[in-house]
Write a protein that holds these residues in place. Structure first.
Motif, PDB file in Angstrom:
ATOM      1  N   PHE A 135       4.237  10.115  -0.342  1.00 26.95           N
ATOM      2  CA  PHE A 135       5.410   9.770  -1.107  1.00 26.95           C
ATOM      3  C   PHE A 135       6.418  10.747  -1.100  1.00 26.95           C
ATOM      4  O   PHE A 135       6.305  11.761  -1.428  1.00 26.95           O
ATOM      5  CB  PHE A 135       5.194   9.146  -2.386  1.00 26.95           C
TER       6      PHE A 135
ATOM      7  N   SER B  24       0.453  -4.789   0.831  1.00 31.57           N
ATOM      8  CA  SER B  24       1.049  -5.302  -0.162  1.00 31.57           C
ATOM      9  C   SER B  24       2.629  -5.436  -0.128  1.00 31.57           C
ATOM     10  O   SER B  24       3.317  -5.820  -1.049  1.00 31.57           O
ATOM     11  CB  SER B  24       0.590  -4.630  -1.482  1.00 31.57           C
TER      12      SER B  24
ATOM     13  N   PHE C 138      -5.207   0.521  -1.844  1.00 29.76           N
ATOM     14  CA  PHE C 138      -4.838   1.558  -2.776  1.00 29.76           C
ATOM     15  C   PHE C 138      -4.486   1.116  -4.237  1.00 29.76           C
ATOM     16  O   PHE C 138      -4.526   1.578  -5.248  1.00 29.76           O
ATOM     17  CB  PHE C 138      -3.609   1.920  -2.498  1.00 29.76           C
TER      18      PHE C 138
ATOM     19  N   TYR D  66       8.049   1.404   1.515  1.00 32.19           N
ATOM     20  CA  TYR D  66       9.108   1.467   2.795  1.00 32.19           C
ATOM     21  C   TYR D  66       8.925   2.775   3.653  1.00 32.19           C
ATOM     22  O   TYR D  66       8.336   3.811   2.861  1.00 32.19           O
ATOM     23  CB  TYR D  66      10.340   1.311   2.174  1.00 32.19           C
TER      24      TYR D  66
ATOM     25  N   VAL E 117      -1.423 -12.396   6.417  1.00 32.91           N
ATOM     26  CA  VAL E 117      -3.135 -12.657   6.190  1.00 32.91           C
ATOM     27  C   VAL E 117      -3.438 -11.589   5.035  1.00 32.91           C
ATOM     28  O   VAL E 117      -3.138 -10.465   5.240  1.00 32.91           O
ATOM     29  CB  VAL E 117      -3.860 -12.386   7.521  1.00 32.91           C
TER      30      VAL E 117
ATOM     31  N   SER F  57       0.422 -11.040  -5.192  1.00 33.52           N
ATOM     32  CA  SER F  57       0.164  -9.785  -5.919  1.00 33.52           C
ATOM     33  C   SER F  57       1.136  -8.708  -5.396  1.00 33.52           C
ATOM     34  O   SER F  57       1.327  -7.617  -6.057  1.00 33.52           O
ATOM     35  CB  SER F  57      -1.170  -9.509  -5.984  1.00 33.52           C
TER      36      SER F  57
ATOM     37  N   ASN G 169      -2.444   2.507   7.901  1.00 33.73           N
ATOM     38  CA  ASN G 169      -3.714   2.945   7.505  1.00 33.73           C
ATOM     39  C   ASN G 169      -4.171   4.320   8.521  1.00 33.73           C
ATOM     40  O   ASN G 169      -3.745   4.568   9.469  1.00 33.73           O
ATOM     41  CB  ASN G 169      -4.958   1.892   8.049  1.00 33.73           C
TER      42      ASN G 169
ATOM     43  N   LEU H  32       8.645   9.956   7.618  1.00 32.11           N
ATOM     44  CA  LEU H  32       7.781   9.563   8.673  1.00 32.11           C
ATOM     45  C   LEU H  32       8.101  10.392   9.883  1.00 32.11           C
ATOM     46  O   LEU H  32       9.247  10.860   9.764  1.00 32.11           O
ATOM     47  CB  LEU H  32       7.589   8.189   8.824  1.00 32.11           C
TER      48      LEU H  32
HETATM   49  C1  BJW Z   1      -6.884  -8.062   1.612  1.00 34.47           C
HETATM   50  C2  BJW Z   1      -8.382  -7.534   1.618  1.00 34.47           C
HETATM   51  C3  BJW Z   1      -8.992  -8.118   2.424  1.00 34.47           C
HETATM   52  C4  BJW Z   1      -7.235  -6.446  -0.082  1.00 34.47           C
HETATM   53  N1  BJW Z   1      -8.384  -8.990   3.374  1.00 34.47           N
HETATM   54  N2  BJW Z   1      -6.192  -8.545   2.696  1.00 34.47           N
HETATM   55  C5  BJW Z   1      13.351   1.885   0.094  1.00 34.47           C
HETATM   56  C6  BJW Z   1      13.313   1.154  -1.183  1.00 34.47           C
HETATM   57  C7  BJW Z   1      12.458   1.649  -2.190  1.00 34.47           C
HETATM   58  C8  BJW Z   1      11.780   2.829  -2.152  1.00 34.47           C
HETATM   59  C9  BJW Z   1      11.918   3.718  -0.899  1.00 34.47           C
HETATM   60  C10 BJW Z   1      12.511   2.955   0.198  1.00 34.47           C
HETATM   61  N3  BJW Z   1      12.381   3.688   1.156  1.00 34.47           N
HETATM   62  C11 BJW Z   1      11.581   4.736   0.847  1.00 34.47           C
HETATM   63  C12 BJW Z   1      11.224   4.782  -0.456  1.00 34.47           C
HETATM   64  C13 BJW Z   1      10.364   5.501  -1.240  1.00 34.47           C
HETATM   65  C14 BJW Z   1       8.923   5.501  -0.823  1.00 34.47           C
HETATM   66  C15 BJW Z   1       8.402   4.077  -1.494  1.00 34.47           C
HETATM   67  O1  BJW Z   1       8.153   3.070  -0.375  1.00 34.47           O
HETATM   68  N4  BJW Z   1       8.363   3.739  -2.483  1.00 34.47           N
HETATM   69  C16 BJW Z   1       8.058   2.351  -2.968  1.00 34.47           C
HETATM   70  C17 BJW Z   1       6.306   2.544  -3.766  1.00 34.47           C
HETATM   71  C18 BJW Z   1       9.060   2.024  -4.289  1.00 34.47           C
HETATM   72  N5  BJW Z   1       8.518   5.721   0.543  1.00 34.47           N
HETATM   73  C19 BJW Z   1       8.403   6.855   0.996  1.00 34.47           C
HETATM   74  O2  BJW Z   1       8.432   7.883   0.218  1.00 34.47           O
HETATM   75  C20 BJW Z   1       8.218   7.142   2.644  1.00 34.47           C
HETATM   76  N6  BJW Z   1       8.864   8.040   2.956  1.00 34.47           N
HETATM   77  C21 BJW Z   1      10.224   7.958   3.384  1.00 34.47           C
HETATM   78  O3  BJW Z   1      10.860   6.835   3.373  1.00 34.47           O
HETATM   79  O4  BJW Z   1      10.876   8.928   3.801  1.00 34.47           O
HETATM   80  C22 BJW Z   1      12.429   8.809   3.352  1.00 34.47           C
HETATM   81  C23 BJW Z   1      12.605   8.937   2.150  1.00 34.47           C
HETATM   82  C24 BJW Z   1      11.936   9.516   0.865  1.00 34.47           C
HETATM   83  C25 BJW Z   1      12.230   9.483  -0.391  1.00 34.47           C
HETATM   84  C26 BJW Z   1      13.209   8.466  -0.952  1.00 34.47           C
HETATM   85  C27 BJW Z   1      13.958   7.574   0.342  1.00 34.47           C
HETATM   86  C28 BJW Z   1      13.840   8.015   1.343  1.00 34.47           C
HETATM   87  C29 BJW Z   1       6.495   7.453   2.746  1.00 34.47           C
HETATM   88  C30 BJW Z   1       5.688   6.582   2.210  1.00 34.47           C
HETATM   89  C31 BJW Z   1       4.358   7.020   2.403  1.00 34.47           C
HETATM   90  C32 BJW Z   1       3.144   6.410   1.843  1.00 34.47           C
HETATM   91  N7  BJW Z   1       1.798   6.864   1.766  1.00 34.47           N
HETATM   92  C33 BJW Z   1       0.880   6.219   1.382  1.00 34.47           C
HETATM   93  C34 BJW Z   1      -0.295   7.403   1.286  1.00 34.47           C
HETATM   94  C35 BJW Z   1      -0.824   7.855   2.947  1.00 34.47           C
HETATM   95  C36 BJW Z   1      -2.056   8.624   2.898  1.00 34.47           C
HETATM   96  C37 BJW Z   1      -3.444   8.033   2.223  1.00 34.47           C
HETATM   97  O5  BJW Z   1      -3.845   7.280   2.975  1.00 34.47           O
HETATM   98  O6  BJW Z   1      -3.589   8.705   1.231  1.00 34.47           O
HETATM   99  O7  BJW Z   1       0.429   5.106   2.187  1.00 34.47           O
HETATM  100  S1  BJW Z   1       0.852   5.536  -0.228  1.00 34.47           S
HETATM  101  C38 BJW Z   1      -0.120   4.223   0.236  1.00 34.47           C
HETATM  102  O8  BJW Z   1       0.623   3.053   0.089  1.00 34.47           O
HETATM  103  C39 BJW Z   1      -0.570   4.586   1.558  1.00 34.47           C
HETATM  104  C40 BJW Z   1      -0.771   3.102   2.194  1.00 34.47           C
HETATM  105  O9  BJW Z   1      -0.602   3.122   3.667  1.00 34.47           O
HETATM  106  C41 BJW Z   1       0.618   2.564   1.600  1.00 34.47           C
HETATM  107  C42 BJW Z   1       0.623   1.067   1.673  1.00 34.47           C
HETATM  108  O10 BJW Z   1      -0.443   0.534   1.102  1.00 34.47           O
HETATM  109  P1  BJW Z   1      -1.253  -0.813   1.477  1.00 34.47           P
HETATM  110  O11 BJW Z   1      -1.897  -0.633   2.753  1.00 34.47           O
HETATM  111  O12 BJW Z   1      -0.181  -1.880   1.435  1.00 34.47           O
HETATM  112  O13 BJW Z   1      -2.516  -1.013   0.280  1.00 34.47           O
HETATM  113  P2  BJW Z   1      -2.228  -1.701  -1.028  1.00 34.47           P
HETATM  114  O14 BJW Z   1      -3.481  -1.481  -1.620  1.00 34.47           O
HETATM  115  O15 BJW Z   1      -1.000  -1.759  -1.693  1.00 34.47           O
HETATM  116  O16 BJW Z   1      -2.440  -3.363  -0.464  1.00 34.47           O
HETATM  117  C43 BJW Z   1      -3.596  -3.776  -0.137  1.00 34.47           C
HETATM  118  C44 BJW Z   1      -3.364  -5.459   0.318  1.00 34.47           C
HETATM  119  O17 BJW Z   1      -4.711  -5.880   0.971  1.00 34.47           O
HETATM  120  C45 BJW Z   1      -3.085  -6.143  -0.678  1.00 34.47           C
HETATM  121  O18 BJW Z   1      -1.958  -6.841  -0.885  1.00 34.47           O
HETATM  122  C46 BJW Z   1      -4.597  -6.894  -0.990  1.00 34.47           C
HETATM  123  O19 BJW Z   1      -4.377  -8.168  -1.616  1.00 34.47           O
HETATM  124  C47 BJW Z   1      -5.027  -7.051   0.501  1.00 34.47           C
HETATM  125  N8  BJW Z   1      -6.367  -7.272   0.599  1.00 34.47           N
HETATM  126  N9  BJW Z   1      -8.536  -6.842   0.519  1.00 34.47           N
HETATM  127  C48 BJW Z   1      -6.900  -9.225   3.428  1.00 34.47           C
HETATM  128  N10 BJW Z   1     -10.303  -8.102   2.642  1.00 34.47           N
END
Ligand code: BJW
Length: 300
Positions: free
Chosen positions: A217, A246, A37, A250, A269, A275, A104, A221
Motif C-alpha cells: 500500500f 473484493s 486478504f 486501486y 465470479v 461484501s 495475485n 505499481l
Molecule cells: C472467492 C472465493 C472463492 C473468496 N471463489 N471468490 C483510489 C481511491 C482510493 C485509494 C486509492 C486510490 N488509488 C490508490 C489508492 C491507495 C491504495 C488503495 O487502493 N487503497 C484502498 C484500500 C482504499 N492503493 C495503493 O496504494 C496502490 N498503489 C498506488 O495506487 O500507488 C499510487 C498511489 C499511492 C498512494 C495514494 C494514491 C496513489 C498499491 C496497492 C497494493 C496492494 N497490495 C496488496 C499486497 C500485495 C502483496 C501481498 O500479497 O502481500 O495486494 S494488499 C492486498 O489487496 C493484495 C491484493 O492483491 C489486494 C486485493 O485483494 P483481493 O485480491 O481483492 O482479496 P480480498 O481478500 O480483498 O477479496 C477476495 C475476494 O474473493 C472476496 O470478494 C471474496 O468474496 C472472494 N472469494 N473465496 C470466488 N473460492
C-alpha cells in the motif's frame, strides 16, 4: 437493471467478444488452499495481514514481515493451481485479444500455463526479491528458495486430515473416513525476534537487506506495466471478467470500471459479491459461488 445470472447469455456474448480483460484476485486461488486478504482469512497469527503489507511495517519490523512472506512463499509452493486457473489460461491461449490483470502474487497462473504475454502481475510476485535500498537496483525475478535463509524456515507440523481421494497409504479415522497425514503451518511455534543479520542480504550492494518483490500500500505499481495496460485498454474491451476480488484496492478495481465506462460489459465470479467494494450497477452478469467451479463452466 439488475445483473443477469444466465450462463447461456454470457456464453453468447463471450463467443463474440473481440477484446477481453480478466481481473483476478485472491478468490481465484482460495480453493487451491491460499487464504484471501479480507474477511475470515484476513489474519495471520494475531496480525491483520493488510497492516503487514506496507512499507511502514517492513521498516518497523522487517523480521516479522519476512516471516509472513516466507510463510506465504512456502504455502504457495505447496499448493497447486485449481480448475479456474486452468480454464482462464486456456481461454487466454485461444483468444487473440485477451489480457489477464492479476493482483495475485502466488505464481499459480504461470503454473497453469497462462501465456506470459497476456498476463500482468499488478502487485508483483512472492518469488521476486529486490534490494530494499533506494540506491541499489538489484532484482531477482525468479527466486524459489525455500527458505531463502535458514532463519526464515517455515515451522510446519504433521496433521491428520480427511483424505481428498482414496489412496493406498490411507488410514481410517474413528468415524471410518479415510485419512492422511499432511504438513500444515505450525502456529504453536513462536515467531522469532529476527535481527537484520538474520535476513537475506542484497548480493549486489551487500549492505541492505532484500525485500519481497510485491507492491505494498502506498507504493506505485510498475509504471511501464501500467502504461502498457493503459495502451491496451485504449481500444475498448468488450468484456471484463472479474474473478474473486473484493474491488477495494486501486488501481486494480479501476480497470473494471474503465471497461464499463468505455461501453464494455462486466461479469463477476465471487463467493460473496456484496461484501466487497463494488457498486451494484457495474455488473451485467453476477455468478456467485466458488471460482474453481464457476469459471470453467462460464468459460467453456
Ligand atoms: C472467492 C472465493 C472463492 C473468496 N471463489 N471468490 C483510489 C481511491 C482510493 C485509494 C486509492 C486510490 N488509488 C490508490 C489508492 C491507495 C491504495 C488503495 O487502493 N487503497 C484502498 C484500500 C482504499 N492503493 C495503493 O496504494 C496502490 N498503489 C498506488 O495506487 O500507488 C499510487 C498511489 C499511492 C498512494 C495514494 C494514491 C496513489 C498499491 C496497492 C497494493 C496492494 N497490495 C496488496 C499486497 C500485495 C502483496 C501481498 O500479497 O502481500 O495486494 S494488499 C492486498 O489487496 C493484495 C491484493 O492483491 C489486494 C486485493 O485483494 P483481493 O485480491 O481483492 O482479496 P480480498 O481478500 O480483498 O477479496 C477476495 C475476494 O474473493 C472476496 O470478494 C471474496 O468474496 C472472494 N472469494 N473465496 C470466488 N473460492
Amino acid at each position: 437493471m439488475s445483473p443477469s445470472t444466465d450462463v447461456a447469455s454470457f456464453h453468447t456474448y463471450l463467443s463474440s467478444a473481440r477484446r477481453i480483460v480478466a481481473l483476478c484476485g485472491a478468490g481465484l486461488s482460495a480453493s487451491s488452499g491460499l487464504p484471501t486478504f479480507r474477511g475470515a482469512g484476513g489474519m495471520w497469527r494475531n496480525y491483520d495481514v493488510m497492516r503487514l503489507a506496507t512499507p511502514e511495517a517492513f521498516k518497523r519490523d522487517p523480521g516479522l514481515v519476512w516471516q509472513f512472506y516466507s510463510m506465504r512463499r512456502h504455502m504457495a509452493l505447496q499448493v497447486t493451481p485449481n480448475k479456474a486457473h486452468y480454464a482462464l489460461a486456456e481461454l487466454a491461449r485461444k483468444h487473440p485479444a485477451f489480457l489477464t490483470l492479476t493482483q495475485n502474487v502466488d505464481g499459480l497462473s504461470v503454473r497453469a500455463n497462462h501465456p506470459n504475454d497476456s498476463i500482468r502481475y499488478l502487485h508483483g510476485s512472492l518469488f521476486a526479491l529486490r534490494c530494499s535500498g533506494y540506491l541499489c537496483d538489484y532484482v531477482d525475478d525468479q527466486n524459489f528458495a525455500d527458505p531463502i535463509v535458514p532463519s526464515l524456515a517455515v515451522p510446519m507440523a504433521k496433521k491428520t486430515v480427511e483424505q481428498r481421494a482414496p489412496g493406498p497409504a490411507s488410514g481410517q479415522s474413528d468415524g471410518g473416513t479415510p485419512t492422511e497425514e499432511t504438513l500444515v503451518y505450525d502456529e504453536s511455534v513462536e515467531l522469532q525476534a529476527l535481527q537484520l543479520s538474520d535476513l537475506p542480504v542484497c548480493p549486489k550492494c551487500q549492505q541492505n537487506i532484500l525485500r519481497p518483490g510485491v507492491v505494498w500500500f502506498g507504493e506505485n505499481l510498475d509504471l511501464d506495466m501500467m502504461d502498457g495496460i493503459e495502451h491496451w485498454l485504449e481500444q475498448p474491451a468488450d468484456l471484463c471478467i472479474v474473478i474473486g476480488t473484493s474491488g477495494l484496492v486501486y488501481p486494480a478495481a479501476g480497470y473494471a470500471h474503465r471497461v464499463k465506462e468505455l461501453g464494455g460489459k462486466v461479469a463477476i465470479v465471487d463467493l460473496d459479491v456484496s461484501s466487497g467494494g463494488w457498486s451494484s450497477n457495474i455488473f451485467d452478469w453476477v455468478f456467485e459461488g466458488d471460482a474453481t467451479k464457476i469459471v470453467p463452466e462460464i468459460l467453456k
